[in-house]
Design a protein around this motif. Structure first.
Motif, PDB file in Angstrom:
ATOM      1  N   LYS A  30      33.831  -5.786  -1.088  1.00  0.00           N
ATOM      2  CA  LYS A  30      34.834  -4.725  -1.003  1.00  0.00           C
ATOM      3  C   LYS A  30      35.881  -5.084   0.054  1.00  0.00           C
ATOM      4  O   LYS A  30      35.561  -5.664   1.086  1.00  0.00           O
ATOM      5  CB  LYS A  30      34.183  -3.381  -0.655  1.00  0.00           C
ATOM      6  CG  LYS A  30      33.145  -2.922  -1.675  1.00  0.00           C
ATOM      7  CD  LYS A  30      33.787  -2.670  -3.031  1.00  0.00           C
ATOM      8  CE  LYS A  30      32.753  -2.163  -4.039  1.00  0.00           C
ATOM      9  NZ  LYS A  30      33.338  -1.933  -5.374  1.00  0.00           N
ATOM     10  N   SER A  31      37.126  -4.689  -0.206  1.00  0.00           N
ATOM     11  CA  SER A  31      38.232  -5.178   0.608  1.00  0.00           C
ATOM     12  C   SER A  31      38.595  -4.302   1.799  1.00  0.00           C
ATOM     13  O   SER A  31      39.447  -4.685   2.589  1.00  0.00           O
ATOM     14  CB  SER A  31      39.476  -5.355  -0.278  1.00  0.00           C
ATOM     15  OG  SER A  31      39.849  -4.117  -0.859  1.00  0.00           O
ATOM     16  N   LYS A  32      38.007  -3.160   1.949  1.00  0.00           N
ATOM     17  CA  LYS A  32      38.356  -2.274   3.052  1.00  0.00           C
ATOM     18  C   LYS A  32      37.176  -2.087   3.996  1.00  0.00           C
ATOM     19  O   LYS A  32      36.073  -1.752   3.566  1.00  0.00           O
ATOM     20  CB  LYS A  32      38.794  -0.900   2.514  1.00  0.00           C
ATOM     21  CG  LYS A  32      40.057  -0.914   1.664  1.00  0.00           C
ATOM     22  CD  LYS A  32      41.294  -1.170   2.507  1.00  0.00           C
ATOM     23  CE  LYS A  32      42.544  -1.067   1.646  1.00  0.00           C
ATOM     24  NZ  LYS A  32      43.765  -1.315   2.432  1.00  0.00           N
ATOM     25  N   HIS A  51      30.826  -1.897   2.041  1.00  0.00           N
ATOM     26  CA  HIS A  51      31.951  -2.303   2.878  1.00  0.00           C
ATOM     27  C   HIS A  51      31.465  -2.796   4.245  1.00  0.00           C
ATOM     28  O   HIS A  51      30.386  -2.435   4.716  1.00  0.00           O
ATOM     29  CB  HIS A  51      32.900  -1.124   3.096  1.00  0.00           C
ATOM     30  CG  HIS A  51      33.593  -0.670   1.850  1.00  0.00           C
ATOM     31  ND1 HIS A  51      34.959  -0.729   1.698  1.00  0.00           N
ATOM     32  CD2 HIS A  51      33.119  -0.143   0.692  1.00  0.00           C
ATOM     33  CE1 HIS A  51      35.299  -0.255   0.509  1.00  0.00           C
ATOM     34  NE2 HIS A  51      34.191   0.103  -0.114  1.00  0.00           N
ATOM     35  N   ASP A 124      41.204  -6.074   6.738  1.00  0.00           N
ATOM     36  CA  ASP A 124      41.578  -5.492   5.443  1.00  0.00           C
ATOM     37  C   ASP A 124      42.548  -6.407   4.698  1.00  0.00           C
ATOM     38  O   ASP A 124      42.424  -6.605   3.482  1.00  0.00           O
ATOM     39  CB  ASP A 124      42.214  -4.118   5.645  1.00  0.00           C
ATOM     40  CG  ASP A 124      41.182  -3.038   5.967  1.00  0.00           C
ATOM     41  OD1 ASP A 124      39.973  -3.335   5.916  1.00  0.00           O
ATOM     42  OD2 ASP A 124      41.588  -1.905   6.282  1.00  0.00           O
ATOM     43  N   LEU A 125      43.520  -6.962   5.429  1.00  0.00           N
ATOM     44  CA  LEU A 125      44.479  -7.881   4.803  1.00  0.00           C
ATOM     45  C   LEU A 125      43.781  -9.139   4.307  1.00  0.00           C
ATOM     46  O   LEU A 125      44.015  -9.597   3.178  1.00  0.00           O
ATOM     47  CB  LEU A 125      45.576  -8.240   5.808  1.00  0.00           C
ATOM     48  CG  LEU A 125      46.669  -9.195   5.307  1.00  0.00           C
ATOM     49  CD1 LEU A 125      47.421  -8.583   4.134  1.00  0.00           C
ATOM     50  CD2 LEU A 125      47.629  -9.554   6.437  1.00  0.00           C
ATOM     51  N   SER A 128      41.548  -8.228   1.264  1.00  0.00           N
ATOM     52  CA  SER A 128      42.317  -7.853   0.072  1.00  0.00           C
ATOM     53  C   SER A 128      42.871  -9.090  -0.627  1.00  0.00           C
ATOM     54  O   SER A 128      42.909  -9.159  -1.855  1.00  0.00           O
ATOM     55  CB  SER A 128      43.450  -6.896   0.444  1.00  0.00           C
ATOM     56  OG  SER A 128      44.416  -7.541   1.261  1.00  0.00           O
ATOM     57  N   LYS A 129      43.277 -10.087   0.150  1.00  0.00           N
ATOM     58  CA  LYS A 129      43.776 -11.331  -0.443  1.00  0.00           C
ATOM     59  C   LYS A 129      42.635 -12.182  -0.991  1.00  0.00           C
ATOM     60  O   LYS A 129      42.728 -12.735  -2.087  1.00  0.00           O
ATOM     61  CB  LYS A 129      44.565 -12.129   0.592  1.00  0.00           C
ATOM     62  CG  LYS A 129      45.903 -11.509   0.975  1.00  0.00           C
ATOM     63  CD  LYS A 129      46.618 -12.372   1.993  1.00  0.00           C
ATOM     64  CE  LYS A 129      47.957 -11.765   2.379  1.00  0.00           C
ATOM     65  NZ  LYS A 129      48.670 -12.600   3.381  1.00  0.00           N
ATOM     66  N   ALA A 132      41.060 -10.566  -4.171  1.00  0.00           N
ATOM     67  CA  ALA A 132      41.994 -10.129  -5.214  1.00  0.00           C
ATOM     68  C   ALA A 132      41.725 -10.840  -6.543  1.00  0.00           C
ATOM     69  O   ALA A 132      41.323 -12.016  -6.564  1.00  0.00           O
ATOM     70  CB  ALA A 132      43.423 -10.399  -4.782  1.00  0.00           C
ATOM     71  N   ILE A 184      47.307  -8.182  -5.555  1.00  0.00           N
ATOM     72  CA  ILE A 184      46.949  -7.549  -4.298  1.00  0.00           C
ATOM     73  C   ILE A 184      46.853  -6.038  -4.435  1.00  0.00           C
ATOM     74  O   ILE A 184      46.057  -5.374  -3.768  1.00  0.00           O
ATOM     75  CB  ILE A 184      47.970  -7.921  -3.207  1.00  0.00           C
ATOM     76  CG1 ILE A 184      48.045  -9.443  -3.049  1.00  0.00           C
ATOM     77  CG2 ILE A 184      47.605  -7.287  -1.861  1.00  0.00           C
ATOM     78  CD1 ILE A 184      46.732 -10.076  -2.670  1.00  0.00           C
ATOM     79  N   SER A 185      47.677  -5.470  -5.311  1.00  0.00           N
ATOM     80  CA  SER A 185      47.666  -4.035  -5.584  1.00  0.00           C
ATOM     81  C   SER A 185      48.159  -3.847  -7.014  1.00  0.00           C
ATOM     82  O   SER A 185      48.604  -4.815  -7.643  1.00  0.00           O
ATOM     83  CB  SER A 185      48.562  -3.279  -4.588  1.00  0.00           C
ATOM     84  OG  SER A 185      49.923  -3.459  -4.926  1.00  0.00           O
TER      85      SER A 185
END
Length: 304
Positions: A30-32, A51, A124-125, A128-129, A132, A184-185
């Protein structure tokens, strides 16, 4: 998508390992990162257990304020969910009770000197990358005046040569031959290289060149947000459209729509200049300006 483990997190952010040394292979999916607040008071209805769990000054100060029995109860309730790891920020100390539980449950307990907000933004950055959804396509990715562009077309059409001209004009290469696209989103598409081709540009009749060595560090950029998809095609007589404003077209990448432009090639045609014009025109449209609309307004004012 390359799997991310706790070990990757440790190496990326130089984290200190306080417990769970043998479990650093645990995957992070999980990215967060999550800060357990409600969970410490016994509410687990929506606990995101997969997470990374982040323990800042508020969380640790709260745990310090509890009696030993209360503290053991609250921590015990969380560790039984076996999150991938805990990260304590600001080099906070007095963590023997937390270390004990993490050792018993074999959960990595990590520590950083960074502030909670700064570390959360960074992790988080990074996640997320790293996590992705991604695809690899054949093409070239460049950054033109801060605008990320995909150059596509059949092999030998001149994508790399166009990129080389753009680099000589002060723009930047991101990837040649294989472009990795990351979602990414729902609205953001990131373009980057696959690592092996980093900084390399393949030019027919010349061979491989390293753009950073040849033109300096400013000639290369590691990644860029993709906002234009430009296809280079062979010249076809009577196929060019000279309308004042072309009907918008798009290309879909992982359900993200990117504006699409076709540029036909012909000896003597300044293709790099047209790519620059397309980039600048896109930027002006984002600011609400349309050359075609202004031209029509001038025509109307002349007729009145």
């Amino acid at each position: 998508m390359k799997p991310v483990t706790v070990q990757d997190l440790v190496e990326r952010f130089s984290l200190e390992i306080l417990a769970g040394h043998s479990e650093l292979h645990r995957p992070i999916t999980k990215s967060k990162a999550h800060r357990p607040g409600l969970e410490f008071v016994g509410y687990f209805e929506y606990f995101p257990q997969a997470h990374v769990q982040l323990l800042g000054r508020k969380e640790i100060t709260y745990l310090h304020s509890l009696s030993e029995n209360e503290r053991n109860l609250h921590i015990g309730n969380i560790v039984k969910y076996h999150p991938p790891c805990f990260v304590v920020t600001r080099n906070q100390e007095g963590l023997k009770y937390l270390t004990k539980y993490c050792e018993e449950e074999q959960i990595p307990l990590l520590r950083t000197s960074a502030s909670t907000s700064k570390f959360q933004d960074l992790v988080d950055l990074y996640l997320s990358k790293s996590l992705a959804q991604e695809i690899a396509i054949h093409g070239v990715c460049v950054n033109v005046s801060g605008i990320g562009i995909l150059l596509r077309g059949k092999s030998g059409v001149g994508k790399s040569e166009t990129a080389h001209t753009l680099i000589r004009r002060g723009h930047r290469l991101v990837a040649d031959d294989i472009v990795v696209l990351k979602k990414i989103s729902p609205e953001t598409l990131l373009g980057t290289h696959n690592g092996k081709t980093k900084e390399f540009l393949a030019l027919r009749s010349i061979g491989l060149i390293n753009v950073s060595r040849l033109y300096g560090r400013k000639a290369f950029q590691d990644e860029t947000r993709i906002v234009l998809d430009i296809e280079l095609t062979k010249w076809q007589e009577h196929a060019l459209n000279n309308d004042l404003e072309l009907e918008p077209r798009f290309t879909d990448y992982m359900d993200i729509r990117i504006p699409h432009i076709e540029i036909q090639l012909q000896p003597g045609r300044d293709v790099a200049g047209l790519v620059e014009a397309a980039a600048n025109s896109w930027y002006l449209r984002q600011q609400g300006y349309s050359a075609a609309e202004e031209f029509m307004q001038r025509l109307q004012s002349d007729t009145n």
